[in-house]
Every structure is written in structure tokens, then in C-alpha cells.
Motif scaffolding. Sequence first.
Motif, short mmCIF file in Angstrom:
data_model
loop_
_atom_site.label_atom_id
_atom_site.label_comp_id
_atom_site.label_asym_id
_atom_site.label_seq_id
_atom_site.Cartn_x
_atom_site.Cartn_y
_atom_site.Cartn_z
N LEU A 1 -1.73 5.08 -7.52
CA LEU A 1 -3.03 4.43 -7.71
C LEU A 1 -3.64 4.80 -9.05
O LEU A 1 -4.47 4.08 -9.57
CB LEU A 1 -3.96 4.80 -6.56
CG LEU A 1 -3.68 4.02 -5.28
CD1 LEU A 1 -4.43 4.60 -4.12
CD2 LEU A 1 -4.07 2.57 -5.47
N ASP A 2 -3.25 5.95 -9.61
CA ASP A 2 -3.81 6.31 -10.90
C ASP A 2 -3.43 5.29 -11.96
O ASP A 2 -4.18 5.05 -12.90
CB ASP A 2 -3.35 7.72 -11.31
CG ASP A 2 -1.84 7.87 -11.18
OD1 ASP A 2 -1.22 7.05 -10.48
OD2 ASP A 2 -1.29 8.80 -11.79
N SER B 1 -5.41 1.46 -11.21
CA SER B 1 -6.84 1.41 -10.97
C SER B 1 -7.57 1.62 -12.28
O SER B 1 -7.02 2.14 -13.25
CB SER B 1 -7.24 2.50 -9.99
OG SER B 1 -7.00 3.77 -10.55
N GLU C 1 -1.23 -3.90 -8.79
CA GLU C 1 -0.48 -3.19 -7.76
C GLU C 1 0.55 -4.10 -7.10
O GLU C 1 1.70 -3.71 -6.87
CB GLU C 1 -1.43 -2.64 -6.69
CG GLU C 1 -0.73 -1.73 -5.72
CD GLU C 1 -1.65 -1.19 -4.67
OE1 GLU C 1 -2.34 -2.01 -3.99
OE2 GLU C 1 -1.71 0.03 -4.50
N HIS D 1 0.82 -1.20 0.00
CA HIS D 1 0.00 0.00 0.00
C HIS D 1 0.86 1.26 0.00
O HIS D 1 0.49 2.26 -0.60
CB HIS D 1 -0.95 0.00 1.20
CG HIS D 1 -2.12 -0.90 1.00
ND1 HIS D 1 -3.21 -0.90 1.82
CD2 HIS D 1 -2.35 -1.84 0.06
CE1 HIS D 1 -4.07 -1.80 1.39
NE2 HIS D 1 -3.56 -2.39 0.34
N LEU E 1 0.60 3.92 -2.95
CA LEU E 1 -0.20 5.11 -2.62
C LEU E 1 -0.14 6.21 -3.67
O LEU E 1 -1.18 6.67 -4.12
CB LEU E 1 0.22 5.64 -1.24
CG LEU E 1 -0.70 6.70 -0.65
CD1 LEU E 1 -2.12 6.19 -0.50
CD2 LEU E 1 -0.17 7.16 0.70
N PRO E 2 1.03 6.65 -4.12
CA PRO E 2 1.01 7.72 -5.12
C PRO E 2 0.81 7.20 -6.54
O PRO E 2 0.77 7.99 -7.46
CB PRO E 2 2.39 8.37 -4.96
CG PRO E 2 3.24 7.33 -4.38
CD PRO E 2 2.39 6.33 -3.67
N GLY F 1 -11.75 4.12 -10.97
CA GLY F 1 -11.73 4.39 -9.54
C GLY F 1 -11.54 3.16 -8.68
O GLY F 1 -11.41 3.27 -7.47
N LEU F 2 -11.57 1.96 -9.28
CA LEU F 2 -11.38 0.76 -8.48
C LEU F 2 -9.93 0.31 -8.55
O LEU F 2 -9.34 0.28 -9.64
CB LEU F 2 -12.29 -0.36 -8.98
CG LEU F 2 -13.78 -0.12 -8.78
CD1 LEU F 2 -14.58 -1.33 -9.23
CD2 LEU F 2 -14.07 0.17 -7.31
N VAL F 3 -9.37 -0.03 -7.41
CA VAL F 3 -7.99 -0.48 -7.37
C VAL F 3 -7.87 -1.85 -8.02
O VAL F 3 -8.75 -2.71 -7.85
CB VAL F 3 -7.50 -0.56 -5.91
CG1 VAL F 3 -6.05 -1.00 -5.86
CG2 VAL F 3 -7.68 0.78 -5.22
#
Lengths: 372, 345, 526
Positions: free
Chosen positions: C383-384, C387, C397, C376, C380-381, C390-392
Motif C-alpha cells: 500500500l505504500d 497510495s 492497485e 486486496h 496489502l504489503p 494515506g489514501l489508497v
Amino acid sequence: MTRLLGVLLMVLIVYAVLMGSFPPARSLHNHQTLAERLGYYGIPTLGVGVLIVAGGIDLSIGSLLGLVAVYFGLLLSGPLSARQTVPLALCLGLDGVLLGSALLPAIGISRRIAVLLSLLPGAALTWACHLYLPGQRVPPWVAMLMLLAFASQIGLFHGLLITRLHLQPFLVTLCGLFMYRGLARWLSPGALALPSDPHTAALRALLVSDRLLGFPHILLWMALVALLLAVLLHGSVYGRYWYAIGNNEQAARYAGIATDRHKIAAYVICSTLAGLGGLLFFLMYRNATPSSAGSLLELYAITGAVLGGCNLRGGEGTIPGIVLGAAVLPLLQQICTYNADIGSDLEYTVIGGALLLATIANEVVTRWSKHR
Amino acid sequence: MKSLPSLRRLAAGLLLAVTVGCQQGQPRMRVAFVTNNPETFWTFAEKGCAKAEKEFGVEVVFRKPADGDAANQTMILDDLVNQDIKAIAVSVINPQGQSAHLKEVAAKVPLLTQDNDAPDCGRVCYLGTNNYKAGRAVGQLIKEALPDGGVLAVFVGQTEPLNARQRRQGMLDELAGKPEPKDINDLDYGPDGQMYGKYRLYRTYTDQPIGSQKATENASDALTDLAGEKNLCFVGLWAYNPPAILSAVRDKDKLGQVKIVGFDENEATVQGILDGHIYGTVVQNPFAFGYHAVRLMAALVKGDRSVLPNDGILYFPHRVITKDGGKDRISAAVFQKEIRELLTQ
Amino acid sequence: MLQARGIRKAFPGVQALDGVSLSVSAGEVLAIIGENGAGKSTLMKILAGIHAPDAGEMLLDNEPVRFSSVAEAMARGIVLIHQELNLADNLSVAANLFLGNEEIRGGLLGWLERRSMNDRARRLLERVGLEVAPHRLVGELPPGQRQMVEIARALARKARILIMDEPTSSLTQRETERLFEVIAELRLSGVAVVYISHRLMEVQAVADRVVALRDGRNSGELAREEISHRRMVELMVGRDLKQFFRRGHAAGGSSVPPVADVTGIVAETGAASIRPEEHPIRLEVRDLCYQGGPQTPISFAVRGGEIVGMAGLVGAGRTELAEALFGLRPLVCGEVRLDGRPVSIRSPGDAIAAGLLLTPEDRRQHGLVLEESVQHNLGLPNLDRNSRLGLVLPRRESEMAQQLCQRLRVRTPRLSQPVGLLSGGTQQKIVLGKWLVRQPRVLILDEPTRGVDVGAKSEIYALMDEWAAAGIAIVMISSDLEEVLGMSDRVLVLHEGRLAGELPRAALSEQAIMHLATGGSEEREA
């Protein structure tokens, strides 16, 4: 995971005590009664739970719920007076301004001009509400939409004060607790009753009392809200940001997250769900007393969320946990009503004591599992 | 998962404790008496219930909604119905809003209303005070206390409940010299700030959900607001209001400068009358509410409907307490003795 | 004085200490060295009573002791000074010195003997050479002075054995020297000092004896005369580190790949020639002023492929400048250009989008969410990228995190491990690593190796070298002069927020930097 297990165990214990000691409580009908209450308590608890995960707190839930319930009652039972429309019209107008200033920059208009431009439609909306609403019977669904917008606007108001002016959430929402309660009483001098026309009855059936496969609708609506929030909190980018902000807001900021915006969103969700709770309250109990509707609910909701694994310091908590946490209170309340030895006077003591005990047990189990 | 056994033991222990606690009264029929708030007024009703419980062989579940909110009372009623309670007597908080729900309750068990009525809810009987008439008696006391007219401030928990409206309107009608309306359950609400006969109603203060502490603050604020008035009378319409007024007046050192007229039989109210600080009070008979509600319910669960009055209303006359008593009055000293005996029973 | 034998301690999944022994006598300075995760911190925490050992015995003055709390250890004269200082910022210096040991008159009334405490405080501060009024708030003091307050507090508690964990990590050169003087005085007065540091130069300067740990075991011991940089490194890593600072040693190669080639994770290039003057200017700062900064605007430029050291005393405004560039402080005037184009940076989000990235100085406060997992934190930076709608996408990841961990040699039992449980060096790698998938153009590294052990340091230096070779412009803020000298192509020295001077690689020397950092003028130096 341990926390979830802890709260599950607690719900099971309280449930077992209830069912074991009061055989009549085992009836299907009583289970449906409990399910309805879980639905009602669950919605604001979910809202504040998400907010707590994001590191915030909201003490105004109960008052806001009461205010929305009273407004809903006023809108359903007849036209508002000009005076009564003022708060609603102002809030909706502000909604217009903010929506405008959020959307216009997207088509390339500079921010300052966008705000100025959207002041116009905002003012127009306020004026239209003020002119249109008095003397007008509003269809229930329009009333509901307006009130949800109203409640979300309140959340936005909290969020802006907290992020932009750096005020303490506790203080802002505590002031809200007083303001909305007073506003509810100013709006209506007397208690309000759900009108008995067939439209309202149908609405009540749809949102609260009808059963689907034996489950009361209100529980299913709560489940739907929980599902949406679970996707948001556990599956989406926003949830990830809320956890990060709740755990370490500075680190989230350094990671390039627009922390203010996400915090505001959490406040909006919390207040909107409190507003939804107000609508359901009025439909479910068929009445709203301005001076007391929803009082103390904020504390029940916060306690439920904390029992469900939310840490008041932020960054911890899960949707299943929050739902289970919300289930504890209705069960405990019923035990208190049923047990001849507890009686009404000891009710608060028993509820408080049981919650404290549960919290201690939860903490001990969590620590113990960490140390192993 | 090693914690399970110990937690299970805990659960079993809890279960046992609660079960044992409950089983003692199991064979008797259970009826319920539900109040509208947790104030001490209800202690007398509880005594009445306890007396009837012994005499008529039923078990009484006595419940007081914690915050005086109708939703809370609704929950308690639902729980009681699910719990196999055979009859319920309830003091309704919001008659209009609760009627639909009370009808559902009345469809399952015999439902009585007491203290505060909801006429249109399918109840078999109402027991209580004719609050409108009691209100007129309050008006009478005000007229005696301030014969030349003056300014009134009214203090009450909430203005929504029917009993509060009836008392207030009865008082105002008496002062204005209006006749009794046909239906005392459908009253006008006389606005604040107007003249009623020779009396100007300054304001109606409410104090719920906080209660008596807020009531004291209200009275104190009213004293400040009305500091310049000479003929002043404060009226407390709920049981805790007169003592709250008395306390505020005493704090501001205005004993004797403000007339106080009360309602209900709070110990401090009665003492205030004895001391001459309160002009008088109009009392109900909550002991009788409790006693007779249980008596009627005990008969109803045995299928005996003959006990019910024909018009479905059982009024217990109010009594007027002043310092010296007199015709149709009771002196405070006599009354104090009576309630003390009742409480020590 | 203090002896520990066969100390063992296990945490979930890790055998932190596996039979470690050590002894320290009065008036001795014992240095403990070891890589991250070698068990130094755990050992210290056991000595100071924070943890209880699973096995082994401790002898104090030849009698066995067992501490169940910090208070017990303190009562016996053992005091640990943490790397992250434990002072109450909102209290005065004197209040901090006697916190929990206040002089009280009037029994339960708790009347504080302020005057006598202030007197004692003044004497204690004198002993550590701190010229600060006892009533000053600790929060107002610079880090170096706070460190001295910590030591004074230990003296107030009549410490016989003083354990210092990375005491110089936030100190300037001058403050470090002062600290060594204080340590020497303490030694003369018979206090035993246990000194933990990654800065081997300092260890060499201060230690009477060195104990090295590796993987939870003793790996060797050096007497005063045996102590040398090389020997210590050998004992720590079990091999000879030929090259410590990789800068300038990378051999051969001709062309530097442009940034566009650095897709996803920076490729291992290894070799590139260092001719930064051939690269175009990446970052240009023109007449910049920012909120809370100095009146005089600052201007400088950094070329792609260049590592520019930024030196200065603590409080010289280096971190503030970095924060302003990263959008954390509002700009008042001036402009920032990236690759020749002016950019408007109002928030970290804008900076990240523009490719200007910052790894903050305080990694626990600003760089990491300690409660959350490795995955995580790395994600964190980013996620764009990981995803959709808007869903991870957890799998994408975790793949990214996996690759980064391999690439950076992050030592973690699993990706779901909370980063708070990892060692300092591993944490720092995660702070650096989360930016690597962003195709950085400019990297501002604020104290990139603070509290990081030698092995991880060398790895971080190698990474910096690679990134520079990939065309990234690197600004390295550092208080570690060794590091500034070793890694920089050019050094900017700040003094009280202003640019005090610029030193090309050829003119680099410790003296030159310190001269500028302490307010000397460039001309005199030249």
C-alpha cells in the motif's frame, strides 16, 4: 452490499411502522427530534463500529461518555477543586509523555532517552494542570479540547493494555466500564446542569440545536465524523489495515503491518468519539447525572454497529451501514414511547426482540444471497 | 432482490398490528404521566391514574424511564410532546439540569410536576409530598427508636434528586434540632461523618443505577463496617431501601440488633413493621399523585384553570406507620389492609 | 463398495464437477489426482456428505444413497480426513478420538468412561503405530502425529471408506512411510481408501488404481501396472510435462541482471547461467540466537542467485528460524547482514524495508486474509506504493494486481474474488506474488508448494528459477525431498534447531539429507 441493503430495509420498515401508526410523528419537528438523536447515538456508534472492524470491542463507551459529560459540566459550571483536577491532570501529563516519546525519535534521539526526556514536560504539564485548573474558569473550547485529549488518552490506555500486555479487550474495557463510572460519581456528588450563560447557549446552538436548512447541527457534525471515518476506513491505507487486522491479524503481521499501532489507533478513535459523545450529551440534554449518564450506551452502540453490518469477529462493516444501524434504535424507542400497548415495562423486550428479529432476517438474507 | 415481497408483507403486517393496537383509544384526549424510574412505588400512582382515567374521560400514557437517567426522561418528554399529548405530569430527575428543557415543554403543553419538583421550570402545579417535612418525621422515628443517640447509616438510590435531598436534610435537621429553612428547594447538604444532635451520620450509601440488589449489598457492607457499634439505626429513604436493609440484616442474623426506619409503603416494609423488625416508615400517597395529577390535567385540557391551587403546590400529607399506631399514626395492620385493597381494585 | 455416477456440482461462476464417475471396492487404495480446480476436493466433499450434488447418483453397497450431512455419511462408514486437520488442540488425544462419540454412563449425567475410552484409544493408536499417551494434549503433538490421530479417529468411527486429502503435506519422510504401512494394514482389513495427493511419487507407491480428473471431468484411469509418473502427469495436465523441476535446466545466457534492474515486477528473464559462487553474498547470518530457539547459535550465508534448500524433520526449527529472520521473533544474539551491511530487523516491517521477505508456511493463517479479495491481498504489503497522502489509489492497485495475476497465471474469475474461494495453488501464487513488486533481495519460501497441484508446482518452480536468475537469494524451506533435491543449489539441514550440516549440490541425495536430519553427524556422512 447485501448487508447494507438489509439494514436499509430494516430502517425503512421501522420508520414506516412509526410513521404509519402515529400520524403526529410525521411532523417536521418530530423528524428533527429524531435527527438529533441519530446525531447523538451515531457518534459513539461510529467509533465502536470502526473498532469492531479492526477486531476490537469497547464496553466502556457509556461510562466514559458519562465521565466526560460530568467533567464537562464541572469545568463549565465553575472552577474545579484540586481533587477534581487529579485524573484530568494525570491523563494530560501522560499525553505529554507519549507525544514527546513519539516525536523526539523523529529528530534522531534514541527511544529510551526520548521517553526519559519527555517525562519532564509530561510531569510539568500535570503539575501545571494541577496548579492552574483549580480556581480557574476555563473557556468552553479549552475544556472541550482537554476532554477530547483526556478521552483519547483513555483509548490509548486500553490499546496499550490490549496490545502490549495481550489482555483481552472485553476484560480491559469492562474494567473501564466500572472505573469510569465510579470516577464520575467521585468527581461530583450531585447532578450537573448546563449553565445558562450566553456563551454556553451559543456553544449549544452551534454544536447541537441550531438548524441548517432544517437539519439539526448535531446531525451534521455526526455526518462530518461519518464522512471523515468513511474516507479513513474505505479510502485510506489505515482502513485497509484495519480490515486486514480484523480478518486475520497474523496475516497482517506477516505482511509487515505494525498491527499493534493500528489497533491502538482504533481504540483511540473509539474512545475519542465516546468523549465527543459525552460533550454533546451534556450540551444536548443540559444535564449529567454521574450515576447514570450514558449507562447502557455501549450496548446500544455495539448493537447499532452490528445491525449495520459489523461482524463482532472483525473485518466486516461499512460506515453507511453503521450510520443506518445507529438510526434503528431511536426509531424503535419512539415506537415504544408512543404505543399504548407496549408501555415502559415491555420497552426493553420490544427493543431486544426487534433487534434480534432484524439480526436473524439479516443473517438469513445474507446466507441466502451467498448460496444463490 | 427476490426477498423484497416477503419483507414487504412482513412490514405491512407489522404496520397493521401496531395501527390496530393504537386506534382503540384515539378519540379521547391524551395526557401523560412520567415517572423518574421504573420502581414498584409507581404501581400505586398507576392505579390512581387508572381510576381518574375512567372518571375524567381522558386517556393516560404512563411512562417510566428505564434507567432513571435524566437524558432518557428528556427523550420521553420530547416524544410525548411530538405525539400530540395535551398535558404532562412528570417526576423530575435532575431539576437544575432539566429546567431549561422543561421550560420548552411547558411552552407547548400544560406541565405539572409530581413527586419530585423543579420549581423553576414553568410548571403550572406541583403535586406531591412535602419531602422535607416527611424527612423530619423520619428523624422523629429515629429519635424514638434510639432515644439515647447512636450511629446512623442512610441508604438511598441517588443523592441528586430533590426529594432525596429534602428527606435526608429534613431528617438531619430534626435530629440536630434545627428549625425549618425558608426555602426547602434550596437546601444545604449535611456532610457524612458528622454529629447531628446525639447522632453520628456514618455514611450515605447510594445504589443507582443498579437499584435494590446493590442496596442490599450496601446494607450488608454497612453491617460489616459497623459491626462493633451498639446503637445502630439504618434508614432507607427510597421505597426499595427498607426491604433491602431488612434482607441484609436478616442474612447477617442481626434482627433486633439494628433499628430500621424506612420510607414509603413497600409490601415487605409493612410486613417488616408487623413482624417487629422495622421500627416504622413514613409513607407518601402515590395513589393520590396519580389520581389528582390526571384530574388536574383533564380539567386543564378542557381549559379549566380554576382547579389549580393558588400557590401552585398541592401537598398530600405524609403518614407515619408503626406497629401499634397511636396518635397521628396508623398501625401497620390497618395500613396493610388498605394497600391490599387498593392493589386488587 | 462405493460407486458414484455422473456427479455434477456447480458453484457461483464455476462448474466444479461436470459428470464425474468413480468406484472403489473394499480393500482397495484408489488415488485421485488432478490439477488445482480439477474438482478433487469438491468430489470428496460430496462423497463425505459436506456438499449435495446437483445431479448424479451414488451407490453404497449397490443401493442408492444421498447424504444430507457429514453425520449421515459417517454413520454409513465414510470418513473424510481434511488437509487442514480438524482436531481440538486443547483436548487430549483420547478426547479427540471419541469427540461426539463419548462413552457415557449415567444417562443425562454424562459421566465419562475415561478408563475404558483410554484403553480403546491405546489400541487404536497402536493400530496406527503412534506411541503417544492418550491423555496428551493434541496441541503438543507434532503435525505428523496429529495426522495419525486423525486416522485413528476415523478408525474409531468404524470407517469403511476412508478419504484422505493430502495426508502427507505436513509429514516427514519417515512419518509418510509409517502412514503407508498403516494404509496397507487398513487395506488388508477391508477398508477402502481414497487417497488424494499432489505427490505423484507417493501415489505411485501406495495406489492400486488411479483416477485422474481434469476440469471437472474424468480424464483417465490407470490400473496398478500402468501407474507411472509420466502417465499420471499426462492425464492430469493433458500434455507431457517435459521438465518438472526447472532448476539447472535453464540454458545458456551469460550475465545475471542485478537486482536493481528488477523494477516493479520481476522481468521474464528465462535464461541465466547458474554459477552462484560468482555472486556476492546476499544474506549472511552470524551466530544468531532467537527467542524460543536452540542454545547454540546458527550461522550461514546465501549468495545472490542461489537457491538454498533448508531441510529437516517437522519441528526441526526451520520455520522458527525463518520467523526470527523476518522479525517475528526477537533476536537474542548475533547479527544479520544483507549485502555486507548489518541490518537491524525488529519487525516484519523492518525486514520488508530491508528487502528480506518471507512467504509463510501456513498460508491460510499467516499468508492470506481469506475473506478479502485477490486485489486486496496482493496489495496489502504494497500500500505504500499504491497510495498518496494515506489514501489508497485503487486504480494503481488494480493495475498492479492485474499485472501480477497475468505474470503468475493466477486463475481467478475476477480481482474482487475472495481468496478463500480459490484453490490452494492459486492461493500460494498470491502469497508469492505480493512480494514481487518489492524488489526482494532475499526470499525465504517456507513450504512454497505445500498442497499445490502439479501444474501450479511446476509454475512456481519456474518462477523461483527466474527470481534466482534475477539475483535474488532464495532460501527454500521444504519437507518435500523431491523438491529439495530438484531445486536446491545447496542444502542446509537442520536438526533440533541446530545446523546439522550443509550439502553441496554434488553431494545431494535423499539418504544424505535424512541422515543429517535425523541427527547423524556430518563427518560420518563424509
